[in-house]
Design an enzyme around this catalytic site. Structure first.
Site, mmCIF file in Angstrom:
data_model
loop_
_atom_site.group_PDB
_atom_site.id
_atom_site.type_symbol
_atom_site.label_atom_id
_atom_site.label_comp_id
_atom_site.label_asym_id
_atom_site.label_seq_id
_atom_site.Cartn_x
_atom_site.Cartn_y
_atom_site.Cartn_z
ATOM 1 N N HIS A 73 108.478 -29.512 -18.265
ATOM 2 C CA HIS A 73 109.829 -29.870 -17.782
ATOM 3 C C HIS A 73 109.589 -30.338 -16.403
ATOM 4 O O HIS A 73 108.757 -30.063 -15.799
ATOM 5 C CB HIS A 73 110.615 -28.208 -17.765
ATOM 6 C CG HIS A 73 111.956 -28.508 -17.211
ATOM 7 N ND1 HIS A 73 112.424 -28.759 -16.101
ATOM 8 C CD2 HIS A 73 113.082 -28.177 -18.051
ATOM 9 C CE1 HIS A 73 113.669 -28.290 -15.825
ATOM 10 N NE2 HIS A 73 114.235 -28.317 -17.201
ATOM 11 N N ASP A 108 105.345 -21.741 -17.633
ATOM 12 C CA ASP A 108 106.474 -21.776 -17.592
ATOM 13 C C ASP A 108 107.207 -21.127 -18.854
ATOM 14 O O ASP A 108 107.079 -21.630 -19.858
ATOM 15 C CB ASP A 108 107.081 -23.234 -17.332
ATOM 16 C CG ASP A 108 108.506 -23.503 -17.593
ATOM 17 O OD1 ASP A 108 109.292 -22.576 -17.968
ATOM 18 O OD2 ASP A 108 109.045 -24.676 -17.645
ATOM 19 N N GLN A 139 111.640 -21.174 -21.787
ATOM 20 C CA GLN A 139 112.124 -21.329 -23.167
ATOM 21 C C GLN A 139 111.580 -20.664 -24.305
ATOM 22 O O GLN A 139 111.956 -20.450 -25.260
ATOM 23 C CB GLN A 139 111.678 -22.933 -23.531
ATOM 24 C CG GLN A 139 112.716 -23.742 -24.343
ATOM 25 C CD GLN A 139 114.140 -23.737 -23.839
ATOM 26 O OE1 GLN A 139 114.854 -23.219 -24.359
ATOM 27 N NE2 GLN A 139 114.421 -24.488 -22.711
ATOM 28 N N LYS A 174 118.832 -18.391 -19.654
ATOM 29 C CA LYS A 174 118.423 -18.892 -21.087
ATOM 30 C C LYS A 174 118.202 -17.701 -21.794
ATOM 31 O O LYS A 174 118.023 -17.995 -22.959
ATOM 32 C CB LYS A 174 117.163 -19.682 -20.848
ATOM 33 C CG LYS A 174 116.997 -20.793 -19.844
ATOM 34 C CD LYS A 174 116.885 -22.077 -20.428
ATOM 35 C CE LYS A 174 117.017 -23.145 -19.497
ATOM 36 N NZ LYS A 174 116.218 -23.968 -19.242
ATOM 37 N N CYS A 189 115.147 -33.265 -19.112
ATOM 38 C CA CYS A 189 114.218 -33.018 -17.774
ATOM 39 C C CYS A 189 112.833 -33.184 -18.381
ATOM 40 O O CYS A 189 111.914 -32.292 -17.933
ATOM 41 C CB CYS A 189 114.575 -31.557 -17.505
ATOM 42 S SG CYS A 189 116.221 -31.518 -16.509
HETATM 43 C C1 PLP Z 1 115.685 -24.554 -18.248
HETATM 44 C C2 PLP Z 1 113.898 -24.864 -17.853
HETATM 45 C C3 PLP Z 1 113.451 -25.107 -16.594
HETATM 46 C C4 PLP Z 1 114.511 -24.945 -15.459
HETATM 47 O O1 PLP Z 1 114.927 -23.788 -15.351
HETATM 48 P P1 PLP Z 1 116.175 -23.526 -14.390
HETATM 49 O O2 PLP Z 1 116.807 -22.131 -14.693
HETATM 50 O O3 PLP Z 1 117.170 -24.590 -14.433
HETATM 51 O O4 PLP Z 1 115.641 -23.549 -12.987
HETATM 52 C C5 PLP Z 1 112.094 -25.140 -16.434
HETATM 53 N N1 PLP Z 1 111.405 -25.330 -17.581
HETATM 54 C C6 PLP Z 1 111.908 -25.002 -18.935
HETATM 55 C C7 PLP Z 1 110.861 -25.235 -20.084
HETATM 56 C C8 PLP Z 1 113.101 -24.952 -19.321
HETATM 57 O O5 PLP Z 1 113.504 -24.805 -20.340
#
Ligand code: PLP
Length: 413
Positions: free
Chosen positions: A130, A207, A210, A233, A371
């Site tokens: 992302h 990260d 997701q 999320k 993104c």
């Molecule tokens: C949504 C997302 C982000 C960003 O998250 P925010 O809540 O907008 O800061 C980063 N990485 C992944 C894989 C995402 O799905």
């Protein structure tokens, strides 16, 4: 519907849906079908009630007050930190920092690393990252003279792991990897990646934005250095997230912001910083959001992550099978063994046009680069249509979606 799901899972989707008031809403004259869960999930009544409760019963600033409301808010805030600690099996509660979300968490780590990185140091970033795990590091590399190296992907949307071993060397300081790709749904073998990186003395930032709506990551089993999540999320509110960091790492990194709550002692000559986690929580945090995130985690655990994942896989398989029968439709990334995310295009049709027609029919999907522009560049496409499912979606909704995609195809080709 019920028959189909009860074979495999032990929750009743109709009952679950009753927890989500928004699912009753009409959009453009149709009952909402919400398939944009990878961008933001919907909020159950239990979490909405927690937010209302906070503001109607014990809204107060935390940590500083001697009065009862402040104490109550502080207790609930710290209790929520422990809820998340238990959920992801972190060793210590103060290894969890409340942030505004994944982007904020990554920026805290990146700006901390700016004081550690030296010219010639290397950072490995996954090609399917992302933007929030690319751009802050490009900024830090510019500042420090460190270099960003890309772990490439293949046509199936999987990372090329043989290349990872070639990229690693004793200059590698950090590896950036997403647990699950938001654009493709790929689940990356992060345990293997973490172990390999550690062989070279490199730290790993995962990260998890997701992944956390679908699976429970285990900090101690993964032995990961940093793991970041976003509340919105995973059934929580927007503007709240968490950063997990190993205690030694969080102690080693400098604070991100200066202000109240993050200090131990302030004079005009020198300020000493507070202990973890307060060192990274300058100012008044999102108290309500943090408490609501804890409630969201409890809500999902009550349903059971195995039930959630099992049911979502049924939805995914049902949708995938029917989509693949549509002429000219291509799904990007893996077909099976992934998160309930389908990124696709239909030959000769712009994804935006499909998204617009679906919206007219009350169906919310996302179109664009999600993104993750490097993935779109890899496939040489401007973007995709992305349908992402959650445990409150149904087989009927998917059937409606499939009919709508067929209709859009007929109208646009
Ligand atoms: C949504 C997302 C982000 C960003 O998250 P925010 O809540 O907008 O800061 C980063 N990485 C992944 C894989 C995402 O799905």
């Amino acid at each position: 519907m019920k028959n189909l799901s009860t074979e495999h899972i032990s929750f009743d989707v109709d009952q679950v849906r009753a927890d989500f008031p928004i699912l009753n809403r009409m959009v453009n004259g149709h009952k909402l079908v919400y398939f944009d869960n990878a961008a933001t999930s919907q909020t159950p009544q239990q979490v909405i009630d927690t937010i209302a409760d906070y503001y109607s019963k014990y809204n107060a600033n935390i940590h500083r007050g001697v009065h009862s409301l402040s104490q109550e808010a502080t207790d609930r805030y710290e209790e929520s930190r422990k809820t998340i600690q238990r959920h992801i099996n972190a060793e210590k509660a103060h290894e969890l920092i409340f942030t505004s979300g994944t982007t904020h968490s990554i920026n805290i780590i990146a700006s901390g690393f700016a004081t550690i990185l030296k010219p010639g140091d290397e950072i490995i970033v996954s090609a399917t990252s992302h933007h929030s795990n690319i751009v802050p590091w490009q900024m830090m590399c510019e500042k420090t003279g460190a270099q960003l190296k890309v772990l490439p992907m293949d046509d199936e949307g999987e990372l090329i792991l043989e290349d990872f071993e070639n990229l690693l060397n004793d200059k590698t300081k950090l590896v950036l990897i997403e647990h699950v790709s938001n654009a493709l749904g790929t689940i990356n073998p992060i345990k293997w990646i973490i172990d390999k990186a550690h062989e070279y003395g490199a730290a790993v930032l995962v990260d998890g934005a997701q992944a956390c709506p679908h699976i429970i990551p285990d900090m101690r089993e993964l032995d990961v250095d940093f793991y970041v999540i976003s509340g919105h999320k995973m059934c929580g509110p927007t503007g709240i997230g968490a950063l997990y960091g190993k205690e030694d790492w969080l102690n080693a990194l400098p604070p991100y912001q200066g202000g109240g709550e993050m200090i131990s002692e302030v004079t005009f000559e020198k300020t000493t910083y507070a202990e973890l986690p307060h060192k990274f929580e300058a100012g008044t945090p999102n108290v309500c959001g943090a408490i609501a995130l804890g409630r969201a985690v409890d809500y999902m655990n009550d349903l059971g992550f195995e039930n959630i994942a099992g049911y979502e896989t049924e939805l995914l398989n049902h949708a995938t099978k029917q989509l693949l029968e549509i002429d000219g439709l291509r799904i990007y990334g893996p077909i099976r063994g992934k998160a309930p995310v389908i990124s696709f295009n239909i030959e000769g049709i712009h994804p935006y046009d499909i998204g617009t027609i679906l919206d007219k029919l009350g169906i919310a999907v996302r179109t664009g680069h999600h993104c993750a522009q490097p993935i779109m560049d890899f496939y040489k496409i401007p973007g995709t249509v992305r349908a992402s499912f959650s445990f409150y979606n149904t087989i009927e909704e998917i059937d409606r979606f499939i009919e709508a995609v067929k209709k859009a195809r007929a109208m646009l080709s």
